[in-house]
Design a protein around this motif. Structure first.
Motif, PDB file in Angstrom:
ATOM      1  N   UNK A 155      -5.890  12.358  -0.761  1.00  0.00           N
ATOM      2  CA  UNK A 155      -4.740  11.541  -1.144  1.00  0.00           C
ATOM      3  C   UNK A 155      -5.145  10.427  -2.104  1.00  0.00           C
ATOM      4  N   UNK A 156      -4.172   9.973  -2.857  1.00  0.00           N
ATOM      5  CA  UNK A 156      -4.366   8.852  -3.777  1.00  0.00           C
ATOM      6  C   UNK A 156      -3.689   7.630  -3.160  1.00  0.00           C
ATOM      7  N   UNK A 157      -4.370   6.491  -3.222  1.00  0.00           N
ATOM      8  CA  UNK A 157      -3.812   5.265  -2.661  1.00  0.00           C
ATOM      9  C   UNK A 157      -3.568   4.258  -3.785  1.00  0.00           C
ATOM     10  N   UNK A 158      -2.474   3.547  -3.660  1.00  0.00           N
ATOM     11  CA  UNK A 158      -2.207   2.442  -4.576  1.00  0.00           C
ATOM     12  C   UNK A 158      -2.091   1.172  -3.748  1.00  0.00           C
ATOM     13  N   UNK A 159      -2.949   0.212  -3.999  1.00  0.00           N
ATOM     14  CA  UNK A 159      -2.934  -1.053  -3.268  1.00  0.00           C
ATOM     15  C   UNK A 159      -2.710  -2.195  -4.248  1.00  0.00           C
ATOM     16  N   UNK A 160      -1.923  -3.162  -3.828  1.00  0.00           N
ATOM     17  CA  UNK A 160      -1.696  -4.343  -4.658  1.00  0.00           C
ATOM     18  C   UNK A 160      -1.446  -5.536  -3.743  1.00  0.00           C
TER      19      UNK A 160
ATOM     20  N   UNK B 219       0.852  -1.192   0.000  1.00  0.00           N
ATOM     21  CA  UNK B 219       0.000   0.000   0.000  1.00  0.00           C
ATOM     22  C   UNK B 219       0.882   1.234   0.000  1.00  0.00           C
ATOM     23  N   UNK B 220       0.571   2.154  -0.894  1.00  0.00           N
ATOM     24  CA  UNK B 220       1.239   3.456  -0.944  1.00  0.00           C
ATOM     25  C   UNK B 220       0.190   4.549  -0.910  1.00  0.00           C
ATOM     26  N   UNK B 221       0.574   5.685  -0.380  1.00  0.00           N
ATOM     27  CA  UNK B 221      -0.317   6.848  -0.375  1.00  0.00           C
ATOM     28  C   UNK B 221       0.481   8.083  -0.766  1.00  0.00           C
TER      29      UNK B 221
END
Length: 564
Positions: A552-557, A510-512
Motif C-alpha cells: 500500500x501507499x501512504x500519504x501523511x501530512x 493519514x491516508x492509505x
C-alpha cells in the motif's frame, strides 16, 4: 481491708464503662457506614426505561452554513468533571456545568473553591483558544450521594459520612491530605452504596442521580449553538468509573443526540464492562429511535492489563466470546490515549513486547520510565491505580492493536480496532489543555503550588494513588468531520477519523491506498484524490482488487499549531 475492694470496684466500673462505650462506638460506626450491596436487579429496572429527549430544545437546530466535503479538523474536550463529581467536589471544586461550557467558549473564569475565605481573589483562567465541541463527563458513581450530602433538607445531611465528605469533621492529617480523606469517605464504598445516605434499598441516591443527570442535560442543551454558524457543539456524556483490584477500567460514554437514557448506569449497577455495553445496546441503540452512544476507555495505563486483555482468553463459550467482541467493536471505536494521568500508548521494558526500545514510549509516564517492573505476561495484575504491581502490554494501546489482530484470527472479530483521542480529565471543570505555562493543575486544590508539587497522595482502601507532581495539563481530541454538528462529529468518531495530541492543535492526516499517486502531496486536489483512491486514518484498507502482490501507499501530512 475494705479500701482495696472499693478501689477494685471503681476500676471495674471504669473498665465496664469503657467496654460499653467501645461496643457502642463500634455499633454506631457500623450503622453510619452500613452498605447497600450492589444489586443486578437495579440494572434490570433501568433497562426497562427507554431513552427519551430529557430536555426539549427551545428552538430547532439550523443546518450548518459551513460545509467541508473533505472534512475539517475540529478540536474539543470529551472528559471534563464539574462540582457534580464527588471527587472534584472533595477537592473543593464548585464549577458548574454551565461554568465549564462558558470557559470552553473563552470566558475568563475564576478558579474558586468551596472553602475560599471571604474577600479571597481567586486566580482567573482563560482557555488558550475556544473549543469547537465538548461533553461534561461527571462520574455516575456518587452523583446522587454528593448532592444529598450537600442538601440540608435531605435525611442524609447529618450522616457521619456526609459530615466527613463536606469537611466539617477532619481527621488529624496534613492539610494536603484532607481532600483525599473527603473523597475516600465515599470511594471506600466501592461498588456498594451508603445505606445512611441512600436508604436501605439505595433508591434515594438513584433518584437524586437522575435529577443531577437532568441538570447536566439542561446545561448541555442550553450551550449547543443551534444557529447555522455551528460554532459550538455539546454532547450529553458521563463517566462510568469501574475499578477491579485497584485496576482502572474507567470509560466515558458519549451520546449522539438529545435522546438519552433518563437514568444512567454506574459501576454500582453494572460491575462489569459487558453489562454497560449490553445496557447501552438494549436501552439506547436497539431500544430507542434516535439514541446512539459510543464508549471511550481511558487510562489503560492504570489497568494492570485488564483493559485490553483478550476476550478469547475468557472462560466462555466461543459464541459468547464472539458476541461480546462484536458488541465491544460496535460500542468502543475509540480510546483516550493521553490525559493528565499519563500516556497510555506504550512503555519500554515490557519483556513480552518484541522489538527495540522506542524513546517516544518514555513520554509522560506516571511510573518512571527507568523503573524496572515485572511483566504480567498472559495474566492480569492488580494495583495499577496504586502505581504498583506488574506491568502488562495489555495496558497500552499500541500493543492492544496487535492483540486485536490476534483476536480477529481466533474469533473472526477484532474488538480492539481503535481510533485515537486525547483529553484532560480535568476535575476543576476547566479543560485547559493546550499550554503548560501557567497551568494550575487538574484538581481544584492544585492551584496551590504546595499541593501541585506533592509526590504521592494515597487514597485509603487501595483505591488509587494521586501524584500531582507527575501529572500534566492533559491532551485534546481532534475529529475530522464535514461540519461542526453532533451528527457529523459523532459519525466521524464512529468511523475513527480522529486523533489526539498532548495539547498543541496540530492537524495530522493519514491516508492509505493501493493506487494512490506517489506525487499526491504536490497535487492541488490532494484530499479529493486521497478520499477517492484511498481510505483515511481509522478506516479499514480493503484488499487490492488485483491479486498480484503489492504494497500500500501512504500519504501523511501535518500542519503545526498556528497559535504563537
Amino acid at each position: 481491708m475494705s479500701a482495696p475492694k472499693i478501689l477494685i470496684t471503681t476500676f471495674g466500673l471504669v473498665a465496664l464503662g469503657l467496654a460499653i462505650a467501645a461496643v457502642g462506638t463500634v455499633l454506631w460506626l457500623r450503622y453510619e457506614f452500613a452498605r447497600v450491596e450492589s444489586d443486578s436487579a437495579r440494572l434490570t429496572f433501568s433497562s426497562n426505561m427507554p431513552a427519551i429527549a430529557g430536555v426539549q430544545p427551545d428552538q430547532l437546530t439550523e443546518p450548518c452554513n459551513q460545509q467541508y466535503p473533505h472534512n475539517k479538523a475540529w478540536f474539543g474536550a470529551l472528559h471534563v468533571h464539574t462540582t457534580a463529581s464527588y471527587d472534584a467536589s472533595a477537592f473543593g471544586t464548585i464549577t458548574t456545568v454551565d461554568d465549564a461550557y462558558a470557559y470552553a467558549r473563552g470566558r475568563p473564569t475564576p478558579l474558586r473553591l468551596r472553602d475560599d475565605p471571604p474577600g479571597y481573589t481567586a486566580p482567573i483562567l482563560q482557555i488558550s483558544s475556544p473549543l469547537d465541541f465538548m461533553g461534561v463527563t461527571d462520574h455516575a458513581e456518587g452523583l446522587g450521594e454528593k448532592q444529598l450530602c450537600y442538601s440540608p433538607d435531605s435525611t442524609a445531611y447529618g450522616a457521619l459520612v456526609c459530615r466527613l465528605f463536606r469537611g466539617e469533621l477532619r481527621l488529624p492529617v496534613d492539610e494536603t491530605l484532607q481532600p483525599i480523606i473527603r473523597m475516600a469517605t465515599l470511594a471506600i464504598f466501592g461498588k456498594d452504596r451508603s445505606a445512611r445516605i441512600c436508604g436501605e434499598d439505595g433508591a434515594l441516591c438513584q433518584r437524586q442521580s437522575q435529577r443531577v443527570w437532568q441538570d447536566n442535560q439542561r446545561g448541555t442543551e442550553a450551550w449547543l449553538d443551534r444557529s447555522s454558524n455551528c460554532e459550538f457543539t455539546t454532547f450529553h456524556a458521563y463517566e462510568y468509573t469501574l475499578a477491579e483490584e485497584a485496576s482502572n477500567l474507567h470509560r466515558n460514554i458519549v451520546f449522539k443526540s438529545e435522546v438519552v437514557p433518563p437514568s444512567i448506569i454506574s459501576a454500582k449497577e453494572a460491575p462489569k464492562p459487558e453489562q454497560l455495553w449490553q445496557w447501552l445496546d438494549q436501552v439506547c441503540i436497539q431500544g430507542s429511535s434516535g439514541c446512539d452512544a459510543l464508549v471511550i476507555p481511558h487510562n489503560s495505563n492504570w489497568s494492570s492489563g485488564r483493559m485490553w486483555f483478550p476476550i478469547s482468553a475468557a472462560d466462555k463459550p466461543l459464541a459468547e466470546q464472539q458476541r461480546l467482541a462484536r458488541l465491544r467493536e460496535r460500542l468502543e471505536p475509540l480510546v483516550e490515549i493521553m490525559q493528565v494521568k499519563g500516556d497510555s500508548e506504550c512503555r519500554n521494558g515490557i519483556a513480552s513486547v518484541l522489538g527495540r526500545p522506542d524513546e517516544f514510549c518514555n513520554f509522560e509516564k506516571l511510573r518512571p520510565a527507568s523503573e524496572v517492573i515485572a511483566d504480567c505476561g498472559e495474566t492480569v495484575g492488580r494495583g495499577g491505580m496504586m502505581l504498583s504491581g506488574c506491568v502488562s502490554r495489555y495496558s497500552f494501546v499500541r500493543y492492544a492493536l496487535t492483540a486485536g489482530l490476534a483476536e480477529h484470527q481466533k474469533l473472526g472479530i477484532n474488538p480492539f480496532r481503535l481510533g485515537i483521542v486525547a483529553a484532560s480529565d480535568n476535575h476543576n471543570g476547566l479543560p485547559a489543555a493546550g499550554q503548560e505555562k501557567g497551568s494550575l493543575g487538574s484538581h481544584g486544590m492544585d492551584r496551590s503550588p504546595r499541593h501541585r508539587l506533592t509526590g504521592n497522595l494515597e487514597v485509603p482502601g487501595d483505591i488509587a494513588t494521586g501524584s500531582p507532581v507527575r501529572y500534566n495539563p492533559g491532551g485534546i481530541a481532534g475529529v475530522y468531520a464535514r461540519e461542526n454538528s453532533r451528527a457529523a462529529l459523532f459519525e466521524a468518531m464512529q468511523r475513527r477519523e480522529t486523533f489526539g495530541t498532548s495539547g498543541p492543535r496540530i492537524k495530522p492526516r493519514l491516508f492509505a491506498g493501493w493506487t494512490l499517486d506517489e506525487n499526491l502531496c504536490q497535487s492541488d486536489q490532494q484530499l479529493e484524490l486521497a478520499y477517492r483512491d484511498g481510505v483515511p486514518m481509522g478506516a479499514n484498507l480493503p484488499l487490492p482488487r488485483d491479486a498480484s502482490p503489492q504494497s500500500p501507499v501512504f500519504m501523511a501530512s501535518a500542519t503545526r499549531d498556528p497559535r504563537p
